[in-house]
Design an enzyme around this catalytic site. Structure first.
Site, short mmCIF file in Angstrom:
data_model
loop_
_atom_site.label_atom_id
_atom_site.label_comp_id
_atom_site.label_asym_id
_atom_site.label_seq_id
_atom_site.Cartn_x
_atom_site.Cartn_y
_atom_site.Cartn_z
N GLU A 104 -12.02 1.83 4.27
CA GLU A 104 -11.50 1.88 5.63
C GLU A 104 -12.47 2.62 6.56
O GLU A 104 -13.30 3.39 6.11
CB GLU A 104 -10.14 2.61 5.66
CG GLU A 104 -9.06 1.93 4.84
CD GLU A 104 -7.79 2.76 4.83
OE1 GLU A 104 -7.82 3.89 4.31
OE2 GLU A 104 -6.76 2.27 5.34
N GLU A 146 0.84 -1.20 0.00
CA GLU A 146 0.00 0.00 0.00
C GLU A 146 0.88 1.25 0.00
O GLU A 146 1.84 1.34 0.76
CB GLU A 146 -0.90 0.03 1.24
CG GLU A 146 -1.90 -1.10 1.29
CD GLU A 146 -2.84 -0.96 2.49
OE1 GLU A 146 -2.71 0.06 3.20
OE2 GLU A 146 -3.69 -1.85 2.70
#
Length: 1005
Positions: free
Chosen positions: A953, A866
């Protein structure tokens, strides 16, 4: 020079003839040697004019009274608006301040202050300390004891027993604090819960509420008399301690006219050391509460600013002791008062003029408020005078507006007369290369040529009344002309005057005119004496030198301004700042501080800001558009600031704003926030919307800044600190910043040995498939528990690690730990790691990942790398090389926090990626009722179109889950499913990682 004057019967050869306008009959009369003209009016015309004026005046008076009544009704109906409430609160606070009173002395406050904390030790104290306090107060014969301290949790059983025994010895004379709060932060339990002291302590003590009521402006003006959670009712500490109040009342106003400094306040340390005279405590009501700043028990209150919570409780108790239970006026009383005041004022306004009405309004407001002050101070009745004050103020503004309308009507009539008189002057001087004006002592323009009209005239809206020279020339030139006329009247010869004046134009530009004033000073007679004419005149000649002076200023500008942005350069700003320093030093030469040898505090504030992403915009749009962006930005900031401020470019991407004002910290913080928002707004450059961010640091005037250079450097240091601040991107250069820099230095030093000392650990936050609810993997997150500093946030040490290069070792550690953990999970569970842009910029990162995967025999498809959008923008070439190599070996790439950075579609098409991670800010926007859901859906559809998956998220509630699932998002993570846990705690998820795929039925049902 030609003498120009009105036509006389014995005109000379040099006299120009003037004819009166048609329809006017004139005769000549002599007054002080000058010729005047007068128009005659019939007596009937004068009578009619007088009658019309009287009728207009009566109508204006009736309209004023009617407006006053309408305003009264309006403000009465609007008395519950925030404006009216704020005005009422301000007036009540003013009355507190006007009639201060001393405390009764019956309420004594024992303070948990800094000295007591240092004396006893770490907070919270052992409850045996409170037992000692009770025993000493009992020995000193205190009447009642109240603790404004939380005892709702159990502590050491031995200490709890000591405290309980002391309460038993007190025989029920002790009050313990209870407080109410919301049942649940997530909204599951919307009711209120009262936190009471533990049962062991309540056997011999009385519980009392210590809650306060904060108004919308954040100030505490009242306390609840009782508190209830639906089952139990508790009296407030003040009402229980002082008594004498109707318990049916919902709340009581605190009398802030009582001076808190007059309260008997003693530190607990003095009590424990026996340094308080027992006579000062005998028979008193004693409150024990926190006053140390670090305990953060303080509230904003009227009059006194910020007070400790225990002082607020003491003032409330003393209000009851002094029988100062303030009572509000009811609506009917308020309406009667408003009608009375406005009726009296309206009737009296019928017999006065404008000034009398204004004075009457002012006197009415003063008298009304004086009565309200007296009633509140003597009878404890709070009179709401805000509606009456606002009605009278609005009425005064109405009167001024009415007067302005009437004056405008008169000015329009004067303008019509001016246009008629201008026809009298038929002869003008037009054939000249210079502007020419001729005017007399009354400053009326006698002649003008065409060039003068074009060169000197203001806008038509500014030419009011008769044609006077003041319509054309500035005040400085007018003053010179008046002095010349005064000298001519006294027979003194006046020489010509030359100079340069600046004239504003309707377009907003300024025209500079070089002028010459030449008087008609008279001619010598046969005896050689100067004969001053009865009607002297002045001749003004001028020419436009704007272009010539503009060229000179351009040369100077190049030496003091930045060519690229148009802002002042660093030298120019320092020069102007130092001038302010020197001026301030001169102003305080005779000041007491100067006499004491102290350096003067500069009357200056400096804000420095750094632009972020300017190099990226330059790569994307080129140097030309970037320069236009900077010019537009400087112009925007200059328009935001005051006229006397300076916007300067310090160098590169750093700019500064110099204010010739010493702001306080609150105002400076607001200005810095406005600057951040102002700079962040898009700027249109040739049809291209360009956006840039900034971090702002500011320095306020102190004696530590000995020079302008030192203050500018302080602001620059604050702007560098602001770059590290998450969220606000604002920093102040003060002791706190020095402490922050010291903290950063300590963190950086500890960081060097933290990895070797094994102070880091990796925790894992699981991710689920949004459709099936099965755990698909986890994101690896680094945590640091320093032996010297305690827990250190990643937001604090990651930027430092990136700046000093230790992020390479930290990243390798996280990579190895994550791969080691994933190798023990089931075969389809993946692990995600965050990668710093510094790691991507290092050659060989992809090879390091490949070696680590081989070491732990982990399939590359089970690893997700990421990185943020910012990392891709700053290191585009490095990203492309390393990410392409990673994807070729099977490692998947995720773009983290998508939507909060640059979010350019160009980077999405150029950079290889497999997953878009939607930032938690969009999920939070769902709770605020924002428009985040269509945005999330668009991102999901965009990812699907590019052949990528999405992960959302920050999912914390079932509602979040349901909404995100509807968008078609692939996976999610958040506290709803699991918090970040250590590797050993993953087994608590029913074998989700080590056994069969586990499905969250409760979540996806």
């Amino acid at each position: 020079m030609m003498q120009i004057r009105p036509r006389l019967d014995q005109a000379s050869d040099h006299t120009l003839t003037q004819k009166p306008a048609p329809g006017l009959t004139a005769h000549r009369e002599t007054h002080s040697g000058a010729m005047r003209s007068t128009r005659f009016r019939p007596a009937r015309e004068k009578t009619m004019t007088r009658n019309l004026a009287i009728n207009a005046k009566n109508k204006a008076r009736l309209a004023a009274v009617l407006a006053l009544l309408v305003l009264g009704v309006g403000v009465f109906l609007a008395q519950t608006t925030p404006l009216m409430t704020g005005l009422h609160n301000a007036l009540v606070s003013m009355r507190f301040a006007v009639l201060p009173r001393k405390a009764s002395g019956d309420v004594v406050l024992l303070a948990v202050d800094k000295a007591s904390l240092d004396h006893i030790g770490t907070w919270p104290w052992k409850r045996g300390v409170y037992a000692d306090i009770i025993d000493r107060l009992l020995d000193d014969r205190a009447a009642e004891i109240a603790f404004d301290i939380d005892f709702s949790n159990r502590s050491d059983p031995v200490e709890d027993l000591k405290f309980a025994q002391a309460l038993e010895r007190a025989g029920g004379s002790v009050i313990l604090a209870a407080f109410s709060q919301a049942g649940s932060v997530d909204g599951a339990d919307a009711g209120m819960v009262i936190n009471r002291p533990i049962t062991a302590l309540l056997r011999n003590a009385w519980p009392a509420s210590v809650n306060v009521l904060a108004d919308p402006d954040g100030r505490v003006r009242s306390i609840p008399v009782t508190e209830s959670d639906g089952e139990r009712v508790l009296p407030s500490l003040a009402s229980l301690l002082a008594g004498g109040i109707d318990m049916q009342r919902r709340s009581m106003l605190v009398d802030y006219s009582i001076d808190p400094t007059s309260l008997p306040i003693y530190p607990i340390k003095a009590l424990l050391e026996g340094k308080i005279d027992p006579q000062r405590l005998a028979g008193k009501r004693v409150i024990i509460g926190a006053m140390a700043a670090e305990l953060r028990d303080s509230f904003a209150v009227p009059v006194h600013g910020v007070l400790a919570g225990s002082i607020v409780q003491a003032l409330a108790t003393d209000s009851l002791v002094q029988q100062r239970v303030l009572t509000k006026t009811n609506p009917m009383t308020l309406a009667s008062l408003l009608i009375l005041v406005l009726s009296l004022t309206g009737v009296m306004c019928l017999f006065t003029g404008l000034m009398g009405r204004l004075v009457l309004c002012g006197l009415s407001m003063i008298a009304l408020e004086s009565v309200a002050v007296l009633v509140q101070g003597v009878n404890s009745i709070v009179v709401n005078t805000a509606p009456a004050h606002l009605a009278l103020l609005c009425f005064a503004l109405f009167l001024l507006g009415q007067e302005l309308v009437q004056r405008r009507s008169r000015l329009q009539r004067i303008r019509a007369q001016k246009q008629q008189l201008e026809r009298v002057f038929a002869h003008t001087i037009n054939d000249n290369f210079d502007a020419i004006l001729v005017f007399g002592p009354d400053e009326a323009v006698l002649y003008e040529n065409v060039l003068a009209r074009d060169l000197l005239s203001f806008a038509e809206s500014q030419k009011l009344g008769l044609p006077e020279i003041s319509s054309y020339l500035p005040q400085t030139v007018l003053s010179e002309a008046r002095r010349m006329f005064a000298g001519l009247v006294e027979g003194v010869h006046q020489p010509a005057i030359e100079g340069v004046m600046s004239l504003p134009q309707a377009s907003g530009d300024t025209r500079e005119v070089q002028y010459r004033l030449t008087p008609n000073s008279g001619t010598p007679n046969a005896m050689g004496e100067i004969v001053v004419p009865n009607n002297p005149v002045l001749c003004f000649t001028g020419k436009d030198v704007t272009l010539e002076h503009a060229n000179q200023r351009q040369i100077e500008r190049l030496a003091h301004f930045d060519v690229e942005s148009g802002a002042a350069n660093r030298f120019s700003m320092l020069q102007q700042a130092q001038a302010l320093f020197d001026r301030r030093a001169a102003d305080v030469t005779h000041d007491a501080k100067a006499a004491a040898g102290e350096a003067p505090v500069p009357n200056t504030s400096i804000f420095a800001f750094k632009l972020h992403g300017l190099d990226v915009l330059q790569d994307m749009f080129g140097m030309g558009l970037t320069e236009q962006l900077l010019q537009g930005l400087v112009k925007r900031v200059s328009g935001f600031t005051a006229d006397q401020t300076v916007v300067a470019r310090l160098g590169g991407t750093r700019f500064a704003v110099l204010f010739p004002t010493a702001f306080n910290r609150v105002d400076a913080e607001a200005i810095a926030q406005d600057l951040v928002r102002l700079i962040a707004r898009p700027i249109d450059v040739q049809g291209q919307q360009m956006t840039i961010a900034a971090s702002v640091g500011y320095a306020l005037p102190t004696q530590d800044h000995a020079s302008a250079e030192a203050m500018v450097s302080a602001a620059e240091m604050a702007s560098r600190q602001a770059e590290l601040n998450k969220g606000s991107h604002i920093a102040l250069y003060d002791e706190a910043l020095a402490d922050t820099l010291h903290r950063a230095h300590a963190v950086e030093n500890a960081l060097r040995s933290a990895l070797a000392e094994r102070e880091f650990e990796v925790v894992y936050q699981p991710q689920i498939d949004m459709e099936s609810g099965a755990f698909t993997g986890a994101e690896a997150l680094i945590r640091w528990r320093s032996a010297k500093l305690g827990p250190v946030s990643p937001d604090e040490f990651i930027p430092l690690a990136e700046s000093n290069g230790s992020i390479i070792a930290l990243g390798r550690y996280v990579l190895e730990e994550a791969c080691r953990a994933a190798s023990t999970w089931r075969s389809d569970a993946v692990v995600a790691i965050n990668v710093s842009p510094v790691q991507l910029a290092t050659r060989g990162f992809a090879r390091l990942v490949a070696d680590t995967l081989r070491e732990f025999d982990l399939n590359p498809k089970r690893l997700v790398v990421e990185l943020t959008e910012t990392a891709m923008v700053k290191n585009r070439v490095a990203c492309l090389n390393e990410l392409t190599e990673l994807r070729q070996m099977g490692v998947r790439v995720a773009i983290d926090d998508f939507g909060t950075g640059y979010s350019s579609l160009q980077y999405l098409t150029d950079l290889p990626f497999d997953i878009l991670k939607i930032d938690r800010a969009f999920v939070l926007d769902l709770e605020r009722g924002g428009n985040a859901l269509p945005v999330i859906t668009s991102v999901v559809d965009l990812a699907k179109g590019l052949g990528a998956k999405t992960c959302c998220e920050g999912i914390e509630t079932q509602a979040h889950h349901d909404l995100i699932r509807q968008t078609g998002c692939s996976s999610g993570q958040g506290y709803l499913y699991a918090r970040p846990v250590e590797l050993v705690d993953l087994s608590a998820l029913d074998g989700a990682f080590c056994g069969e795929p586990h499905r969250l039925r409760a979540v996806v049902a």
